[in-house]
Design an enzyme around this catalytic site. Sequence first.
Site, PDB file in Angstrom:
ATOM      1  N   GLY A  30       0.804  -1.225   0.000  1.00 44.84           N
ATOM      2  CA  GLY A  30       0.000   0.000   0.000  1.00 44.84           C
ATOM      3  C   GLY A  30       0.831   1.266   0.000  1.00 44.84           C
ATOM      4  N   HIS A  33       1.956   4.416  -5.229  1.00 43.48           N
ATOM      5  CA  HIS A  33       2.557   5.493  -6.023  1.00 43.48           C
ATOM      6  C   HIS A  33       2.705   5.001  -7.454  1.00 43.48           C
ATOM      7  CE1 HIS A  33       6.163   3.068  -5.607  1.00 43.48           C
ATOM      8  NE2 HIS A  33       6.067   3.131  -4.294  1.00 43.48           N
ATOM      9  N   GLY A  35       5.130   3.800  -9.060  1.00 46.32           N
ATOM     10  CA  GLY A  35       5.831   2.516  -9.212  1.00 46.32           C
ATOM     11  C   GLY A  35       4.830   1.367  -9.159  1.00 46.32           C
ATOM     12  N   HIS A  36       3.996   1.355  -8.114  1.00 43.99           N
ATOM     13  CA  HIS A  36       2.956   0.327  -7.999  1.00 43.99           C
ATOM     14  C   HIS A  36       2.025   0.370  -9.217  1.00 43.99           C
ATOM     15  CE1 HIS A  36       3.645   1.183  -3.535  1.00 43.99           C
ATOM     16  NE2 HIS A  36       3.880  -0.103  -3.617  1.00 43.99           N
ATOM     17  N   GLY A 149       8.527  -5.342  -8.905  1.00 43.89           N
ATOM     18  CA  GLY A 149       9.356  -4.225  -9.366  1.00 43.89           C
ATOM     19  C   GLY A 149      10.831  -4.508  -9.148  1.00 43.89           C
ATOM     20  N   LYS A 151      12.970  -2.380  -8.470  1.00 39.95           N
ATOM     21  CA  LYS A 151      13.516  -1.547  -7.395  1.00 39.95           C
ATOM     22  C   LYS A 151      13.923  -2.444  -6.225  1.00 39.95           C
ATOM     23  CE  LYS A 151      12.517   0.661  -3.844  1.00 39.95           C
ATOM     24  NZ  LYS A 151      11.546   0.935  -2.829  1.00 39.95           N
ATOM     25  N   SER A 187       9.022   5.381  -3.874  1.00 38.53           N
ATOM     26  CA  SER A 187       8.919   4.446  -2.752  1.00 38.53           C
ATOM     27  C   SER A 187       7.908   4.989  -1.751  1.00 38.53           C
ATOM     28  CB  SER A 187      10.285   4.322  -2.060  1.00 38.53           C
ATOM     29  OG  SER A 187      10.133   3.754  -0.780  1.00 38.53           O
TER      30      SER A 187
HETATM   31  P1  AMP Z   1       5.806  -2.527  -1.734  1.00 35.46           P
HETATM   32  O1  AMP Z   1       4.439  -1.978  -1.568  1.00 35.46           O
HETATM   33  O2  AMP Z   1       6.896  -1.564  -1.423  1.00 35.46           O
HETATM   34  O3  AMP Z   1       5.970  -3.876  -1.074  1.00 35.46           O
HETATM   35  O4  AMP Z   1       5.957  -2.802  -3.304  1.00 35.46           O
HETATM   36  C1  AMP Z   1       5.056  -3.588  -4.014  1.00 35.46           C
HETATM   37  C2  AMP Z   1       5.611  -3.867  -5.376  1.00 35.46           C
HETATM   38  O5  AMP Z   1       5.822  -2.629  -6.070  1.00 35.46           O
HETATM   39  C3  AMP Z   1       6.973  -4.584  -5.334  1.00 35.46           C
HETATM   40  O6  AMP Z   1       7.036  -5.545  -6.374  1.00 35.46           O
HETATM   41  C4  AMP Z   1       7.942  -3.450  -5.568  1.00 35.46           C
HETATM   42  O7  AMP Z   1       9.158  -3.861  -6.128  1.00 35.46           O
HETATM   43  C5  AMP Z   1       7.159  -2.598  -6.547  1.00 35.46           C
HETATM   44  N1  AMP Z   1       7.681  -1.228  -6.554  1.00 35.46           N
HETATM   45  C6  AMP Z   1       7.875  -0.410  -5.477  1.00 35.46           C
HETATM   46  N2  AMP Z   1       8.446   0.750  -5.871  1.00 35.46           N
HETATM   47  C7  AMP Z   1       8.625   0.663  -7.211  1.00 35.46           C
HETATM   48  C8  AMP Z   1       9.175   1.535  -8.208  1.00 35.46           C
HETATM   49  N3  AMP Z   1       9.658   2.740  -7.899  1.00 35.46           N
HETATM   50  N4  AMP Z   1       9.193   1.103  -9.481  1.00 35.46           N
HETATM   51  C9  AMP Z   1       8.699  -0.111  -9.812  1.00 35.46           C
HETATM   52  N5  AMP Z   1       8.178  -0.976  -8.933  1.00 35.46           N
HETATM   53  C10 AMP Z   1       8.136  -0.602  -7.651  1.00 35.46           C
END
Ligand code: AMP
Length: 284
Positions: A30, A33, A35-36, A149, A151, A187
């Site tokens: 959650g 942004h 990226g998600h 991602g 990242k 992030s």
């Molecule tokens: P998180 O919510 O941080 O656990 O991320 C969920 C998914 O979104 C994971 O697969 C991350 O690698 C991906 N993700 C987070 N930030 C980015 C970004 N800046 N670019 C691409 N994917 C991202």
Amino acid sequence: MITLTTPHQIQSWRKRLPARGSIGFVPTMGALHDGHLSLIKRAKKENALTVVSLFVNPIQFGPKEDFARYPRPRRKDTALLKKTGVDVLFAPNTKAMYPNDVLTSVIVKDLTDTLCGAPSSRGPAHFSGVATVVAKLFNLVRPTQAYFGLKDYQQVRIIEQMNEDLNMGITIIRCPTVRDSDGLARSSRNTLLSPQERKVAPLLYAALQRGRKLLRSPRKMSLREFRHQIKSTLLTIPNVKIDYIELVDPKTLHKCESPRAPALLAAAIRLGTTRLIDNILVTR
Ligand code: AMP
């Protein structure tokens, strides 16, 4: 968009689906942004149905980490997912995911005790927490494709390995890192940075780009000198603490013995109380 909040609900939803038609799955914690959203939009394009999970997974946080402080703008996230056209939102709470003590844990050896999993960083328990929750989510959603991602490069490698070793049969799709215009990787933790910290945070990516230039330059240098060069860029950031800078093999994540490409150049830093990670894959 249907919102489901318990394992039982998503399992019954999944059982009722016809056998044909692909399901794309994007697991997230959650505070969504761009990226998600890039992962979600791709999943939508490539699948008949798209499932997104929102779950801040307590078992991947160490006792001194930011579980309590992790941003949870649940209403805003839900509205965004609805607007993006997601079919199913799975948003369980901790009790729903872990009703009893968890006696089972997924341990992916070797890949989990380096970089962010090194004892001096977040430690290997972090990635067993990640692998365990992703295995649970895969079992609940039973997707055809899951989107991750780059990242979080180490995380993708671990999930790919788990998927292969345990014959889960899911296609894991690697998605490029989405960045702000100044280079900072998007992030959820960026919202925790002070305005001053946010201003200097892009220097993390700048240091990695400097590394890429050095790796591609004809001038030979030792690993020690290479690391020193990157470190000196990072140390221009006021009040920075360097967690690690590593050059590793992109598949095994074993440390390179000399500066070379192809390799993954990864770094983690702390700016005040916020931890940031980034990486670049350097090809020849
Ligand atoms: P998180 O919510 O941080 O656990 O991320 C969920 C998914 O979104 C994971 O697969 C991350 O690698 C991906 N993700 C987070 N930030 C980015 C970004 N800046 N670019 C691409 N994917 C991202």
